[in-house]
Design an enzyme around this catalytic site. Structure first.
Site, PDB file in Angstrom:
ATOM      1  N   SER A  18      35.859 -20.662  63.728  1.00  0.00           N
ATOM      2  CA  SER A  18      34.779 -21.396  63.936  1.00  0.00           C
ATOM      3  C   SER A  18      34.891 -22.978  64.195  1.00  0.00           C
ATOM      4  O   SER A  18      35.860 -23.387  63.723  1.00  0.00           O
ATOM      5  CB  SER A  18      33.803 -21.189  62.832  1.00  0.00           C
ATOM      6  OG  SER A  18      32.626 -21.874  62.889  1.00  0.00           O
ATOM      7  N   TYR A  31      33.349 -23.038  53.447  1.00  0.00           N
ATOM      8  CA  TYR A  31      33.395 -22.027  54.838  1.00  0.00           C
ATOM      9  C   TYR A  31      34.339 -22.783  55.947  1.00  0.00           C
ATOM     10  O   TYR A  31      35.260 -22.419  56.428  1.00  0.00           O
ATOM     11  CB  TYR A  31      32.152 -21.824  55.240  1.00  0.00           C
ATOM     12  CG  TYR A  31      32.033 -20.871  56.790  1.00  0.00           C
ATOM     13  CD1 TYR A  31      32.439 -19.714  56.723  1.00  0.00           C
ATOM     14  CD2 TYR A  31      31.509 -21.546  57.864  1.00  0.00           C
ATOM     15  CE1 TYR A  31      32.467 -18.981  57.790  1.00  0.00           C
ATOM     16  CE2 TYR A  31      31.593 -20.923  59.093  1.00  0.00           C
ATOM     17  CZ  TYR A  31      32.165 -19.629  59.143  1.00  0.00           C
ATOM     18  OH  TYR A  31      32.248 -18.922  60.358  1.00  0.00           O
TER      19      TYR A  31
END
Length: 312
Positions: A159, A185
């Site tokens: 990501s 994350y």
């Protein structure tokens, strides 16, 4: 292919467009998290090209429904379902023990995003445990099957959030520092890229390449823990002024590109976005790959930390 080579596809390309003309007959593929979001469209595209595809999922019933849908839309009856919970090392070990064929494509797609602080029974922070350690153990456990395939590819869905944080080796699991869901994350997504750097070097002699990618901004079940206002504030703080949304079919395109593009044969340890190798990180543009995610020393350190962690 390098970042300076004109790409064959764009941010608007779909997985079906990327795989058009590619024949995967006789190839076996595994897609984790394939019962929802871009995992479904990744598996559908690979099946449409003739691959035997195993949907590795936590919810078997959802996986069976997805498999039936993929078969109905592609005509490929070789779509399997197997249980896999990446946060449960017993489940990961069972999956790898039950696999007994050469494996040509492994798409490490499943993830947990920005969830409240949760720990596995081992005390590991859930996002790092699922997004990195689970996939690390899965891929390592399948190593001999990947090697047996000859020219196997491993695809790790990362990501652009990796820009936000490197892997903080001094406190990976938030036992000392205050937990921040987005930072947790981010470090797990940096780990996805670093894994490709180290694995490609270690497994080059086995013909295995590992690459990471940014799929784009897609509305899927992955965002179930996400506070959209908080996400908007985080993007604003990072100077991101424009976010281009993608459909799941477009979001799966880069995964499928990295898994199948002929021009990527033998290329590993890279990071892709919009069906092309990414350039350096551009602050505020939400694009490119951060230096910390391609650092070979950090990649080797992560490998060793992961081995020690899994060994208990």
């Amino acid at each position: 292919m390098t970042a300076n080579t004109a790409p064959r596809f764009t941010a608007a390309s779909t997985a079906a467009e990327v795989v058009a003309g590619i024949d995967l007959t006789g190839k076996r593929a595994v897609v984790t998290g394939a019962a929802s979001g871009i995992g479904v469209e990744t598996a559908r595209a690979l099946a449409s090209a003739g691959a035997e595809v195993t949907l590795a999922v936590r919810d078997r019933a959802a996986g069976e429904r997805t498999a039936a849908d993929i078969t109905a839309t592609t005509g490929n009856t070789a779509v399997r379902v197997a249980p896999l919970d990446l946060a449960d090392q017993v489940s990961v070990a069972a999956f790898t023990a039950n696999w007994d064929d050469p494996l040509h494509l492994l798409v490490n797609n499943a993830a947990v995003m920005a969830c409240p602080l949760t720990r596995t029974p081992e005390g590991w922070e859930l996002q790092f445990a699922t997004n990195h350690l689970g996939h690390f153990a899965l891929t390592k456990g399948l190593h001999r099957h990947l090697a047996a395939a000859g020219g196997a590819r491993v695809v790790s869905v990362s990501s652009s959030s990796h820009h936000r944080s490197p892997v903080v080796f001094d406190d990976v699991h938030y036992t000392e520092r205050e937990y921040q869901a987005w930072d947790a994350y981010a470090q797990s997504k940096s780990a996805n890229v670093l894994f490709g750097v180290s694995a490609t070097t270690r497994w080059a002699a086995d013909g295995i390449t590992v690459n990471a990618l940014m799929p784009g901004s897609i509305s899927t079940n992955l965002q179930r823990h996400v506070d959209l206002e908080e996400l908007a504030r985080a993007r604003a703080a990072a100077g991101v002024t424009e976010v281009r949304r993608k459909t799941p079919e477009q979001g799966a395109a880069t995964s499928v590109y990295v898994a199948t593009a002929p021009e990527l044969e033998g290329l590993g340890g890279k990071y892709f976005e919009d069906c092309a190798e990414a350039g350096p990180f551009v602050p505020g543009a939400n694009r490119g790959v951060a230096d910390h995610a391609l650092d070979p020393e950090a990649a080797d350190r992560l490998w060793e930390v992961s081995l020690r962690t899994l060994a208990g």
